[in-house]
Design a protein around this motif. Sequence first.
Motif: not given
Length: 97
Positions: A51-64
Amino acid sequence: MTKHILVACGNGIATSTVVATKIKEYLKENGIDADTTQTRLTEVSSKVANYDLLVTTGQFSGDTHGTPYVLGLSLLTGIGAEKTLADIKAALVNQEV
């Protein structure tokens, strides 16, 4: 060129649908063609690389996997939503440079 955005929330259904719709409408109004795919936060690391972009509704601390990331919680609350949408647009436009 169509941009591909991964939108993630807890279950990958309700809140990500709201966020994805707002993102697509905003980008369309700004002349950016984008597709969104919804997923669970727990599945992000295994999917985000394409993907070109990741948008989350919660905190994400994993590997992007190097994919730009924007926290989209404000698109649910309405507080700071315009800035978040501008950040999303900027992240996608900067990739074209």
